[in-house]
Design a protein around this motif. Structure first.
Motif, PDB file in Angstrom:
ATOM      1  N   VAL A 207       2.477 -25.366  13.678  1.00 59.39           N
ATOM      2  CA  VAL A 207       2.106 -26.726  13.903  1.00 59.39           C
ATOM      3  C   VAL A 207       0.675 -26.915  13.400  1.00 59.39           C
ATOM      4  CG1 VAL A 207       1.778 -28.270  15.797  1.00 59.39           C
ATOM      5  CG2 VAL A 207       3.505 -26.835  15.908  1.00 59.39           C
ATOM      6  N   GLU A 208      -0.097 -26.057  13.367  1.00 58.59           N
ATOM      7  CA  GLU A 208      -1.547 -25.937  12.926  1.00 58.59           C
ATOM      8  C   GLU A 208      -1.688 -26.276  11.555  1.00 58.59           C
ATOM      9  OE1 GLU A 208      -4.062 -26.360  14.942  1.00 58.59           O
ATOM     10  OE2 GLU A 208      -2.668 -26.069  16.516  1.00 58.59           O
ATOM     11  N   ALA A 209      -0.556 -25.593  10.754  1.00 60.74           N
ATOM     12  CA  ALA A 209      -0.574 -25.747   9.213  1.00 60.74           C
ATOM     13  C   ALA A 209      -0.292 -27.121   8.836  1.00 60.74           C
ATOM     14  CB  ALA A 209       0.264 -24.652   8.844  1.00 60.74           C
ATOM     15  N   GLY A 210       0.611 -27.663   9.683  1.00 57.50           N
ATOM     16  CA  GLY A 210       0.888 -29.234   9.343  1.00 57.50           C
ATOM     17  C   GLY A 210      -0.402 -29.794   9.505  1.00 57.50           C
ATOM     18  N   ARG A 211      -1.052 -29.805  10.718  1.00 54.31           N
ATOM     19  CA  ARG A 211      -2.399 -30.338  10.939  1.00 54.31           C
ATOM     20  C   ARG A 211      -2.989 -30.248   9.823  1.00 54.31           C
ATOM     21  NH1 ARG A 211      -0.760 -33.962  14.912  1.00 54.31           N
ATOM     22  NH2 ARG A 211      -0.064 -32.792  16.730  1.00 54.31           N
ATOM     23  N   VAL A 212      -3.478 -29.113   9.355  1.00 50.83           N
ATOM     24  CA  VAL A 212      -4.284 -28.912   8.350  1.00 50.83           C
ATOM     25  C   VAL A 212      -3.961 -29.584   6.832  1.00 50.83           C
ATOM     26  CG1 VAL A 212      -5.457 -27.055   6.713  1.00 50.83           C
ATOM     27  CG2 VAL A 212      -4.985 -26.777   8.963  1.00 50.83           C
ATOM     28  N   ASP A 213      -2.563 -29.717   6.790  1.00 52.30           N
ATOM     29  CA  ASP A 213      -2.060 -30.586   5.631  1.00 52.30           C
ATOM     30  C   ASP A 213      -2.242 -32.072   5.761  1.00 52.30           C
ATOM     31  OD1 ASP A 213      -1.598 -28.178   4.251  1.00 52.30           O
ATOM     32  OD2 ASP A 213       0.491 -27.971   4.903  1.00 52.30           O
TER      33      ASP A 213
END
Length: 313
Positions: A207-213
């Motif tokens: 989820v955090e990786a999606g936010r970063v992207d």
């Protein structure tokens, strides 16, 4: 000092000497065998006792369906005799055709397919969205809302029948299929089920990786959550579809015999002064066949999805 008195290190020694100093064979097989488990690599096979127990469990599970078919293939006099018949009779097709015509099961099955399909799809969609929100999103009042959702599971559905019927009447949905669909578009059990699964199966790092992207919540739900949540979604769809197909209480109240679902239509077969048990069983068999066909077609995918979700690596 002679060269014989200088100790030779394992790293400087020839390969054969180094292997001997480590106590290993040239192939290294002995050292691997020393640490290998004696049962590693063996395939476990079920014994005869397991097959016997599984066979007995299968017979007990299939006996009600077999008895329904036997009762539907005989006449009412033979069904009520003692002892009852245990072999199929010659009147199966005749009773099935009569039950189909008397209960108008063609329209009833179409109505049940629409009701159960819409309820199952909406429950899976909304329960997955809510489960993702409760599991991974941080917002004020999350725990209180979750407790309220769980608390609705403790309220008997019979308590809401009168106000719900009045509401559907005020909306002009009385005796219509939307009156059956709207109150059950989502269930608290489905929300709690999906929330528990996503809490364990969906890593916070994804989820955090999606936010970063730069992905927003709906994009994360579509690209990350849905592929991970497919196994429980399939299970929830199957359970919800079967429950909606077999639901009798609320459709019997809000619908009439001109626009029934399958359980409501089957009540017409027992409306006479003398109940024809073979005809009732024939109608029950017809109402069960779509569920059996759906499980035969999609059962492998559902079980495979469950096993895929159970393996974590």
């Amino acid at each position: 000092m002679t060269t014989d008195s200088i100790p030779v290190r394992a790293a400087d020694a020839p390969p054969e000497t180094a292997r001997k100093s480590r106590g290993a064979t040239p192939s290294g097989g002995r050292s691997r065998r020393l640490f290998a488990h004696p049962r590693a690599g063996r395939q476990h096979h079920a014994g005869p006792v397991a097959y016997i127990l599984l066979g007995v469990a299968a017979l007990f599970s299939l006996f009600p369906l077999y008895w329904t078919m036997v009762a539907a293939s005989t006449d009412n006099t033979r069904v009520t005799q003692t002892p009852p018949p245990f072999l199929p009779g010659p009147h199966l097709l005749e009773n099935l055709g009569k039950a189909w015509d008397d209960a108008a099961l063609g329209k009833a099955m179409l109505n049940s397919l629409i009701v159960a399909g819409v309820i199952a799809l909406s429950t899976v969609l909304f329960a997955t969205l809510a489960g993702f929100a409760f599991a991974k999103l941080r917002f004020k009042g999350r725990n209180i809302l979750l407790m309220l959702v769980i608390g609705t599971m403790l309220v008997p559905p019979q308590l809401g029948v009168v106000p719900l019927f009045m509401m559907m009447t005020e909306l002009g949905l009385g005796q219509k299929l939307p009156a059956v669909i709207f109150p059950t578009l989502v269930s608290a059990v489905g929300v709690f089920f999906m929330r528990q699964y996503l809490t364990e199966a969906l890593p916070d790092e994804l989820v955090e990786a999606g936010r970063v992207d730069g992905a927003h919540s709906l994009r994360i739900f579509w690209s990350i959550v849905l592929p991970i949540a497919r196994p429980p979604m399939a299970v929830l769809f199957m359970i919800t579809f079967v429950h909606a197909w077999n639901d009798f209480f609320w459709p019997f109240i809000v619908l009439d015999m001109s626009n029934p679902t399958v359980p409501v239509a089957l009540t017409q077969l027992s409306a006479g002064y003398v109940r024809d048990q073979s005809l009732i069983m024939a109608g029950a068999l017809l109402g069960t066949l779509p569920l059996l066909a759906m499980f035969i077609v999609f059962g492998r995918q559902i079980v495979g999805g469950i096993m895929q979700g159970a393996v974590k690596g």
